[in-house]
Scaffold this active site. Sequence first.
Site, PDB file in Angstrom:
ATOM      1  N   LYS A   1     -19.181   0.538  33.959  1.00 58.74           N
ATOM      2  CA  LYS A   1     -18.521   1.386  34.951  1.00 58.74           C
ATOM      3  C   LYS A   1     -17.054   0.980  35.072  1.00 58.74           C
ATOM      4  CE  LYS A   1     -19.159   2.799  39.809  1.00 58.74           C
ATOM      5  NZ  LYS A   1     -20.018   2.591  41.010  1.00 58.74           N
TER       6      LYS A   1
ATOM      7  N   SER B   1     -21.935   6.460  42.932  1.00 63.59           N
ATOM      8  CA  SER B   1     -20.692   6.572  42.181  1.00 63.59           C
ATOM      9  C   SER B   1     -20.831   6.170  40.719  1.00 63.59           C
ATOM     10  CB  SER B   1     -19.604   5.716  42.848  1.00 63.59           C
ATOM     11  OG  SER B   1     -19.927   4.338  42.798  1.00 63.59           O
TER      12      SER B   1
ATOM     13  N   SER C   1     -25.255   3.732  45.034  1.00 63.08           N
ATOM     14  CA  SER C   1     -24.458   4.125  43.874  1.00 63.08           C
ATOM     15  C   SER C   1     -25.019   3.682  42.533  1.00 63.08           C
ATOM     16  CB  SER C   1     -23.021   3.621  44.017  1.00 63.08           C
ATOM     17  OG  SER C   1     -22.345   4.359  45.008  1.00 63.08           O
TER      18      SER C   1
END
Length: 483
Positions: A73, A153, A177
């Site tokens: 990420k 996210s 997330s």
Amino acid sequence: MASTPPAPEALASTDGCAGGPSCAAAYLGRIAAYDDAGPTLNAVIATNPDAVAQAKAARDAGLPLAGRTVLVKDNVETSELPTTAGSIALAGNATGRDAPLIANLRAAGGVVLGKTNLSEWANIRSFYSVSGWSGVGGFTKNPHLTGRNACGSSSGSGAAVAASLSWAAIGTETDGSITCPASVNGVVGFKPTVGLVSRTHVVPISHSQDTAGPMARSVADAALLLNAIAGSDPADPATAEANAHITDFTAGLPDASLQGVRIGVMKNQIGDNRDVTALFEQAVADMKAAGAEIVEIDYEEPEALGGAEFMVLLHELRADLGAYLAGSPADIPIRSLADAIAFNKAHADEEMAVFDQSIFEMAETMTDDAMLAQSRETSLRLAYDKGLKKLLTDNDVRFLIAPTTGPAWLTDPILGDNFKGSIGTGTLAAVSGTPHLSVPMGGVKGLPVGLSILGDRWDDAAVLRAGAAFEAVRTATVPTPKL
């Protein structure tokens, strides 16, 4: 990125592909064919040009991960690529550093394949956000149905793993997330105990709740990745106890059993979606058939919990993000939350074309340390002392379960995210800092839905074993992307 994507029929198969240079090359081929072209999933922001060579070196060195590829990420620093958190303000944030969790990954023989898209600033910028969008990466698409949302996210990490663009991925979570994108993309996502994995050189929201964790296509792969990234870090006080709790998280997974395990069903957190309810009931029946003792739990989350948690996140965002930005060695145009707000206003056509920065602006006003302390005490007491811990103890159960969330909603830049149905109980684990595993439970009209398994602090290995045991007895069919 490949300039001329190969035709899908020419791609090397990634079925069963784990480590080594041929697998790295095959995954890069899939990124070119499906992320850059074809359905253009937008799950991957950038790739590592040395990934194939690094995979060969790691395999030849006989390291535990043997050159397995991991997408990271893009709020986690890696030395070869900028770390943008999805914001064009950080497009030049090339620090040359590896976050300690990435250093651990490399030491174990893992290879950074590239960076994944995310909900910008980890989805803490606006009350009206659309999950999976960032100024750098655009919209991440759900590979099961590209008009559907990949959740935030860690949207890019979840979508990439589902689409077999890498062996596994790393996501981060403050509240939902990792587990939400795992659920709606049909993969395994594990939020470990806060403090098991270092947060140093990870763009932060909240030191009370932030953690990185693995995302993979099986519990065993998630556990193997957790083996690599976990560990104490002198720069992160929350990890002081981590080494004392590290074990081989893959141990016992093949033979994991639910026989005699008391499991608490959070009946008020099942929600009102009839298809999800039916799927969850099937999962509970599978567990019961495997010997689990099912205990129904009647729990209502107190209204004060959400408000107290939000006050913590607002206060810590201002301080924690500011400290990260001030400390970056890269030449970046922002050094505080106030700078980020000003940058977004100055670049509104790019940065606020989809949604505003209402949460950022609220957080910038939060300077009351006494309020922060009170809010943290309240949220932790309600979520853990009178929440998760009390439920485990009073009902004499080892784990709590519920659906993770509902099926993926339509991505809608006008109306924003659509979390309907009051499904799930992830806030208990998020605020408590306790482990939360989402395992694919099955599908609703072709869209995946996950099963959440929550346990107590430092009970990460047991939660993973419970997930593997459920995985082995699950009777529902889990949808796969049709790319």
